[in-house]
Motif scaffolding. Structure first.
Motif, short mmCIF file in Angstrom:
data_model
loop_
_atom_site.label_atom_id
_atom_site.label_comp_id
_atom_site.label_asym_id
_atom_site.label_seq_id
_atom_site.Cartn_x
_atom_site.Cartn_y
_atom_site.Cartn_z
N LEU A 1 0.84 -1.19 0.00
CA LEU A 1 0.00 0.00 0.00
C LEU A 1 0.88 1.24 0.00
N LYS A 2 1.82 1.31 0.94
CA LYS A 2 2.80 2.40 0.91
C LYS A 2 4.01 2.03 1.74
N LEU A 3 5.13 2.67 1.45
CA LEU A 3 6.40 2.40 2.13
C LEU A 3 7.00 3.73 2.56
N GLN B 1 3.85 -3.83 -6.79
CA GLN B 1 2.71 -2.96 -7.09
C GLN B 1 2.54 -2.02 -5.89
N ILE B 2 2.82 -0.74 -6.10
CA ILE B 2 2.75 0.24 -5.01
C ILE B 2 1.40 0.95 -5.05
N GLY B 3 0.76 1.06 -3.87
CA GLY B 3 -0.57 1.68 -3.80
C GLY B 3 -1.68 0.66 -3.92
N GLU C 1 0.85 12.09 -4.48
CA GLU C 1 2.14 12.28 -5.14
C GLU C 1 3.29 12.22 -4.12
N GLU C 2 3.08 12.83 -2.97
CA GLU C 2 4.11 12.88 -1.93
C GLU C 2 4.41 11.48 -1.39
N ASP C 3 3.34 10.73 -1.07
CA ASP C 3 3.53 9.37 -0.54
C ASP C 3 4.14 8.44 -1.58
N MET C 4 3.78 8.63 -2.83
CA MET C 4 4.34 7.78 -3.89
C MET C 4 5.84 8.00 -4.03
N ARG C 5 6.25 9.28 -4.01
CA ARG C 5 7.68 9.58 -4.12
C ARG C 5 8.44 8.99 -2.93
N ALA C 6 7.87 9.11 -1.73
CA ALA C 6 8.52 8.57 -0.52
C ALA C 6 8.59 7.04 -0.59
N SER C 7 7.53 6.41 -1.10
CA SER C 7 7.52 4.95 -1.21
C SER C 7 8.55 4.45 -2.21
N THR D 1 11.97 4.64 -0.68
CA THR D 1 12.21 3.49 0.22
C THR D 1 12.53 2.24 -0.58
N LEU D 2 11.81 2.06 -1.69
CA LEU D 2 12.03 0.88 -2.53
C LEU D 2 13.44 0.91 -3.12
N HIS D 3 13.93 2.09 -3.50
CA HIS D 3 15.30 2.25 -3.98
C HIS D 3 16.30 1.83 -2.90
N ARG D 4 16.04 2.26 -1.65
CA ARG D 4 16.94 1.90 -0.55
C ARG D 4 16.94 0.39 -0.30
N LEU D 5 15.75 -0.22 -0.39
CA LEU D 5 15.65 -1.66 -0.20
C LEU D 5 16.43 -2.42 -1.28
N ALA D 6 16.25 -1.97 -2.54
CA ALA D 6 16.94 -2.62 -3.66
C ALA D 6 18.45 -2.48 -3.51
N GLU D 7 18.87 -1.31 -3.04
CA GLU D 7 20.30 -1.07 -2.83
C GLU D 7 20.85 -2.02 -1.76
N LYS D 8 20.06 -2.24 -0.72
CA LYS D 8 20.51 -3.09 0.39
C LYS D 8 20.70 -4.55 -0.07
N VAL D 9 19.80 -5.03 -0.93
CA VAL D 9 19.89 -6.44 -1.37
C VAL D 9 20.73 -6.59 -2.65
N GLY D 10 21.26 -5.46 -3.16
CA GLY D 10 22.11 -5.51 -4.35
C GLY D 10 21.35 -5.64 -5.65
N ALA D 11 20.13 -5.10 -5.69
CA ALA D 11 19.29 -5.20 -6.89
C ALA D 11 19.16 -3.84 -7.55
#
Length: 591
Positions: free
Chosen positions: A77-79, A108-110, A122-128, A131-141
């Motif tokens: 739903l949101k991150l 699928q976000i939202g 728009e604000e929550d989508m950008r923030a989510s 977060t998804l970018h940070r998660l991908a970075e952490k797992v090397g994706a």
């Protein structure tokens, strides 16, 4: 596939084809079937959806199918600003989804867990997404936003949902790999389309794009493919195309790409049908691409190739080429003709015409989830019309087998199917083929056979190459070439297997198979000689007995005993078998 496929084959112009139910079945977990999630700390699904403020669900609120516990699709739903514990949990969850998709996952976000499209501001989508970018970075994706769209809902604030592709090449692989067999009638534009996709240059309308794909002089002179050739198309972690337009060699493409599509270019002419069947049975394609010319429609071997793919249970999608040569009305007529064939009994497919990039994303996901969905693309290799949609489709389409099936195959003993044999200067004997099970490394000691006397010879694997670049370890399901040094080439032939000595391989002169005779002009009885295709095995066999019946006619089932006439072969119980006699082809299961 049942006997109703007769209607598909029976309408071919004298060319018979056949098939029967395979012994193996793929069970994909549906919703509500009690599948237990392996996700670390998987959450309990709430019966009621959570709605953000200002969101008023209406009677026509759109839904996706509820989130499945297994598979590579995750709803969020949101991150927004997760706590450290929550962040660690989300990272573990992402690793699980990537493992399920063998290196690819779609977020699928939202979207609620029950599939309701709620959307975010728009604000929550950008923030989510951050977060998804940070998660991908952490797992090397790596992460790529496939599409964003605004919801049509009764809300004071515009609400969006986003679809995001996460890609991470598994640690034990160089790139993700998919094999696509290219089928279609002669002169439908198969080789030209592959030339345009892999070379990055449009065709001039006179076949320039296909010249680099041909292997023999007579192919260049006639413009017709008679042999099996392999071409590669890569995508980097951001989903951008990597081909020969920017890379001079296959090695450079392999180094730059995180996902590789290997096209198996097969012959369209009927006299090369045995080569086409060999390509389908031996190289184990993940998918088949049926190319149909817009100006000629369903003609020649088109129905036959469609039937072969269905008999072997290879998921198929369709490309209508040469739309630049005819009017829009002619293209639409060809598409309607294809839709009628796909919907008829025996096919039972659901055609899905792709007319936008959004359609291509949807088609790729639904095609992988349901074997009945058949995407249809309309494009031109000369003008480049709609080529980008096909590239988007290839970028997103996931592998069919999941990580569990792959692991099970890798734990078995080594079995490599020999499809091609070469002699390379300063290297020696080289064999090409597919590793059916196990793991193969440089220096492994294997046995190859069977010979005409049913013997197996010892050999040592030298170097290994995949897609023309060096590879140290080969895993189940991957195609490669293996150097065998000074091993005597005369002892090798297509159809042999290289297996672990521990396997103690068994061979046979005779085998039984349960068959359905799908199309035959006459009766089928004891004494018949047929050409049998079982994986990479292709040999003439005699019908020794038809159990329970004197003879078989079109549409009838029976257990039949076959005997090879030249030499014994290595067969596995439950293998898919296809045979033909003259212009007759049949497929069975159970050897």
């Amino acid at each position: 596939m049942d006997a109703r496929v007769l209607e598909l084959f029976g309408s071919t112009s004298g060319h018979g084809s056949g098939g029967s139910q395979g012994s193996a079945s793929n069970h994909k977990p549906g919703n509500g079937n009690g599948v237990i999630s392996k996700k670390a700390g998987a959450k309990n699904k709430k019966a009621r959806a959570r709605f953000p403020r200002n969101f008023k669900p209406s009677n026509n609120t759109p839904y996706l199918p509820p989130e499945a516990e297994e598979g590579n699709i995750e709803y969020k739903l949101k991150l927004v600003n997760p706590t450290q514990n929550r962040f660690e949990h989300l990272a573990t969850q992402m690793k699980w989804r990537l493992q399920e998709g063998r290196g690819e996952a779609v977020y699928q976000i939202g979207v609620e867990d029950n599939g309701m499209l709620v959307g975010l501001s728009e604000e929550d989508m950008r923030a989510s997404l951050k977060t998804l970018h940070r998660l991908a970075e952490k797992v090397g994706a790596d992460i790529a936003v496939l599409r964003e769209r605004e919801l049509d809902c009764d809300s004071d604030v515009p609400r969006k949902i986003a679809e995001v592709l996460i890609r991470k090449v598994p640690d034990d692989q160089q790139f993700l790999d998919l094999r696509v067999a290219v089928l279609g009638n002669v002169d439908s534009g198969k080789s030209t389309l592959l030339g345009v996709l892999t070379q990055g240059e449009l065709d001039n309308g006179r076949g320039r794009a296909r010249l680099n794909l041909f292997r023999h002089l007579h192919e260049i002179q006639t413009g017709r493919t008679s042999s099996i050739s392999f071409e590669i198309l890569g995508f980097n972690s951001k989903g951008e195309v990597v081909n020969y337009s920017e890379s001079r060699t296959a090695e450079e493409i392999c180094e730059s790409a995180s996902k590789m599509i290997t096209f198996i270019d097969l012959a369209g002419h009927h006299k090369y049908l045995k080569t086409t069947i060999f390509g389908l049975t031996s190289y184990c394609p993940d998918f088949a691409m049926l190319v149909v010319s817009a100006n000629t429609g369903i003609a020649g071997t088109t129905r036959e190739h469609l039937g072969l793919a269905m008999a072997l249970k290879v998921p198929i999608f369709i490309v209508v080429s040469k739309v630049d040569l005819c009017t829009r009305a002619t293209v639409e007529r060809t598409v309607r003709q294809l839709e009628r064939v796909l919907k008829q009994p025996g096919c039972n497919k659901v055609p899905m015409v792709v007319s936008s990039t959004d359609d291509a994303v949807t088609a790729a996901q639904q095609f992988a989830q349901s074997p009945n969905i058949t995407p249809i693309f309309t494009l031109s290799s000369v003008t480049g019309e709609s080529l980008d949609m096909l590239k988007v489709f290839f970028n997103i389409i996931p592998p069919l087998s999941n990580s569990k099936e792959q692991e099970e195959l890798m734990q078995q003993l080594t079995e490599f199917q020999v499809d091609e044999i070469y002699t390379v200067p300063e290297v020696g004997t080289v064999v090409g083929g597919t590793l059916y099970s196990g793991i193969c490394r440089e220096g492994d000691h294997l046995v190859v056979g069977p010979t005409e006397l049913g013997q197996f010879h010892k050999l040592t694997v030298g170097s290994i190459q995949r897609n023309r670049s060096a590879c140290r370890v080969l895993r189940a399901g991957q195609a490669a070439t293996l150097a065998l040094g000074n091993f005597d080439r005369s002892l090798l032939r297509k159809g042999m297997v290289m297996v672990s000595p521990e396997m103690d391989p068994t061979i046979c002169w005779m085998f039984e198979a349960e068959i359905v005779l799908l199309f035959h002009a006459k009766t089928f009885h004891k004494g018949f000689q047929v050409t049998v295709h079982i994986g990479n095995v292709r040999q003439t066999a005699t019908v020794e007995a038809v159990f329970g019946k004197e003879e078989l006619r079109t549409g009838e089932k029976a257990v039949v005993l076959f005997k090879f006439i030249k030499h014994p072969e290595y067969l596995k119980v439950g293998a898919k078998v296809l045979f033909r006699e003259g212009v007759t082809k049949v497929r069975e299961s159970g050897s």
